[in-house]
Design an enzyme around this catalytic site. Structure first.
Site, PDB file in Angstrom:
ATOM      1  CG  PHE A   1      39.612  35.783  53.340  1.00  9.25           C
ATOM      2  CD1 PHE A   1      40.370  34.848  54.028  1.00  9.25           C
ATOM      3  CD2 PHE A   1      38.890  36.720  54.058  1.00  9.25           C
ATOM      4  CE1 PHE A   1      40.405  34.848  55.427  1.00  9.25           C
ATOM      5  CE2 PHE A   1      38.924  36.726  55.454  1.00  9.25           C
ATOM      6  CZ  PHE A   1      39.674  35.787  56.136  1.00  9.25           C
ATOM      7  CG  HIS A   2      42.114  39.334  48.105  1.00 14.62           C
ATOM      8  ND1 HIS A   2      42.650  40.608  48.277  1.00 14.62           N
ATOM      9  CD2 HIS A   2      40.825  39.401  48.517  1.00 14.62           C
ATOM     10  CE1 HIS A   2      41.722  41.397  48.777  1.00 14.62           C
ATOM     11  NE2 HIS A   2      40.607  40.697  48.936  1.00 14.62           N
ATOM     12  N   PRO A   3      42.910  34.482  47.215  1.00 17.98           N
ATOM     13  CG  PRO A   3      41.873  32.408  47.515  1.00 17.98           C
ATOM     14  CD  PRO A   3      41.859  33.823  48.024  1.00 17.98           C
TER      15      PRO A   3
END
Length: 555
Positions: free
Chosen positions: A480-482
């Protein structure tokens, strides 16, 4: 008509909260959040509408709750996976893993934008910790199997434990530092806007209600443009949401000052580009106002979850959480001391290593957990004692996109998120190397041998590059590091959406400030670098609008 604002910030998340706290020292600011106001004092979390927002292990619930997350999804290979994005005060900092990481100086030097070099950004991290008092603390528990994993890394790589593993400047292993205070999660909204964690300086003494308004349940429909202009932004229009239902019978408007007022999008790497495209900026349609590569350059960290079955009698969370008595003990310990499993970040132990010796910086990161399950989001852990060691490629070369679903410009229609994980041959090779290194650390070290580990997922029968790359698509999931979807760059950079002051090219009165502006992903968890982006923009704005020299040209 309400009094116009100097700044309207869309998104009360990680970047928006810090930016609002700084800009409202001297300017009139409106901070808008689409989600509900779920945050009450962390000292009394059970009185909150959503108490799991305050309990660290609550991320298991808040990442998928409709009241706290947008419920986005994406794909890895032929699997659909969750893609949580925060939808509450504090944004992703209210539902994330709380891990504090700076990346390394080479990440920022590689961005190639003046004022954003490694030395500039490291000063921002110092300000966040020391001046803004962002809590960075040790975790309140340890696990023997995680200590043994660390010893196995030391044995294999000749390293010593790093007691403050907060960057990837060099190879190391140790427990992550977390954004917690007294065993409770601390979100960016709590830290910077709510003010409970501020030091006793001008921040605390300032009256927050004087310059800063916060509105929740404000679903921004689109940007407002000056009449007769295609590139002058004057504010936003929005719907109100009450109890999870959007009332679209009436559209509300808020406007900026005519003299230099600005809108700042801080809605995140998914929603900021989505809102731009829904407003006719960069979406490639006939009525577009400015043609920009909005939504392209999407990057993310894919973690490859290898699960190991350990000998019976080994202490891991699995047998504890699967027992009624064990769960009771967990609850009692946290209730009395705010320690134990409920105080856990999603991953406790970390490691940074190089997949190849010629690299200047580590390109692999491990998130190690004293538990195991078949897939992220499962409520029940495995019946056997287990451990998960997830490795990710810190600098993937695959690039994805955020696009409009069916061309719809209605913000209520979720965008299509396509990270194109493992599309490049480079990423496939690094994935195979990383999985082999995990296997070697756990199965090939004397430090871990006492647990008699067996690789449960994906299984030692997969060994070639091709086999491991295929398995990576089966066991991989986002951390969850966009980022990167509104890329920052210099004038003339055809891939850039914003300039070095985060102003949208071709637009007036519009900036973007969140992880979407990263030209390339940082080598580690991205929440703290997003704070540093906001801190750096607040510095640039202070110089630009506060008499700190000649104003820069607007594009």
């Amino acid at each position: 008509m309400p009094k116009p604002y100097d700044f309207i910030i869309v998104g009360a998340g990680t970047a928006g909260s810090l930016l609002a706290s700084q800009l409202s020292k001297h300017s009139r600011v409106l901070l808008m959040e689409a989600g509900p106001s779920n945050l009450l004092t962390p000292l009394n979390p059970m009185k909150s509408q959503t108490p799991w927002l305050h309990v660290p292990l609550g991320y298991l619930y808040t990442m998928t709750m409709k009241s706290t997350s947008y419920g986005f999804k994406t794909t890895v290979g032929d699997r659909q996976i969750e893609y949580p994005r925060g939808r509450t005060l504090g944004g992703c900092s209210s539902i994330n893993g709380m891990i504090y990481q700076k990346g390394n100086t080479g990440d920022y030097d590689g961005w190639g934008v003046k004022g954003w070099e490694g030395s500039d950004m490291m000063k921002c991290f110092d300000r966040i910790e020391k001046e803004f008092n962002w809590p960075v603390n040790k975790q309140r528990l340890r696990w023997e199997i995680l200590d043994s994993f660390g010893e196995a890394v030391e044995e294999k790589k000749g390293l010593t434990k790093n007691e403050r593993l907060v960057d990837s400047e060099e190879e190391g292993v140790g427990y992550f530092q977390v954004n917690q205070s007294g065993g409770f999660r601390v979100s960016a909204f709590q830290a910077f806007v709510d003010g409970r964690y501020m030091t006793m300086n001008d921040e605390r003494e300032r009256e927050y209600g004087k310059n800063l308004d916060v509105v929740t349940g404000a679903v921004v429909k689109g940007l407002l443009f000056q009449e007769g202009s295609r590139n002058k932004v004057m504010g936003v229009e929005y719907w109100k949401e009450v109890d999870g239902v959007i009332d679209d019978r009436e559209t509300h408007e808020v406007r900026t000052n005519l003299d230099g007022g600005e809108v700042v999008l801080s809605a995140g790497a998914v929603s900021s580009p989505h809102l731009l495209m829904c407003s006719g900026i960069g979406c490639g349609t006939a009525d577009e106002k400015v043609s920009l590569p909005v939504g392209l350059n999407l990057q993310d960290h894919l973690q490859l979850r290898q699960v190991f079955k350990l000998a019976e009698g080994t202490t891991s969370l699995n047998p504890i959480a699967n027992s009624m008595i064990g769960r009771m003990r967990i609850g009692i310990e946290y209730g009395l001391k705010q320690t134990g499993p409920l105080s856990m970040a999603p991953s406790q132990l970390g490691a940074f290593l190089k997949s190849s010796p010629e690299l200047a910086f580590p390109d692999l990161q491990w998130h190690v957990q004293p538990l195991s399950l078949d897939k992220f989001g499962d409520e029940k852990l495995h019946s056997f004692p287990g451990m998960t060691a997830a490795v990710c490629n810190l600098r993937p070369t695959s690039r994805g996109s955020i696009t409009l679903s069916g061309g719809s410009k209605d913000v209520r229609d979720k965008p299509i998120i396509d990270p194109r994980y493992l599309e490049s041959l480079h990423d496939q090779k690094v994935a195979a190397r990383g999985m082999r290194m995990t296997r070697d650390i756990v199965l090939g070290s004397s430090s871990f041998a006492k647990y008699k580990p067996q690789e449960y997922l994906p299984g030692i029968e997969y060994s070639t590059d091709e086999e491991l790359a295929a398995q990576a698509k089966k066991v991989g999931t986002s951390i969850f590091h966009p980022c990167g979807t509104c890329k920052m760059g210099c004038e003339g950079d055809k891939d850039a959406v914003v300039d070095g002051s985060l102003r949208v090219f071709g637009m007036e009165g519009l900036r973007v400030c969140d992880a979407s502006v990263m030209p390339s992903i940082t080598s580690g968890n991205t929440n703290s670098p997003t704070l540093a982006i906001a801190a750096n923009l607040s510095r640039l704005l202070a110089a630009e609008k506060g008499g700190g020299g000649k104003k820069r040209k607007r594009y």
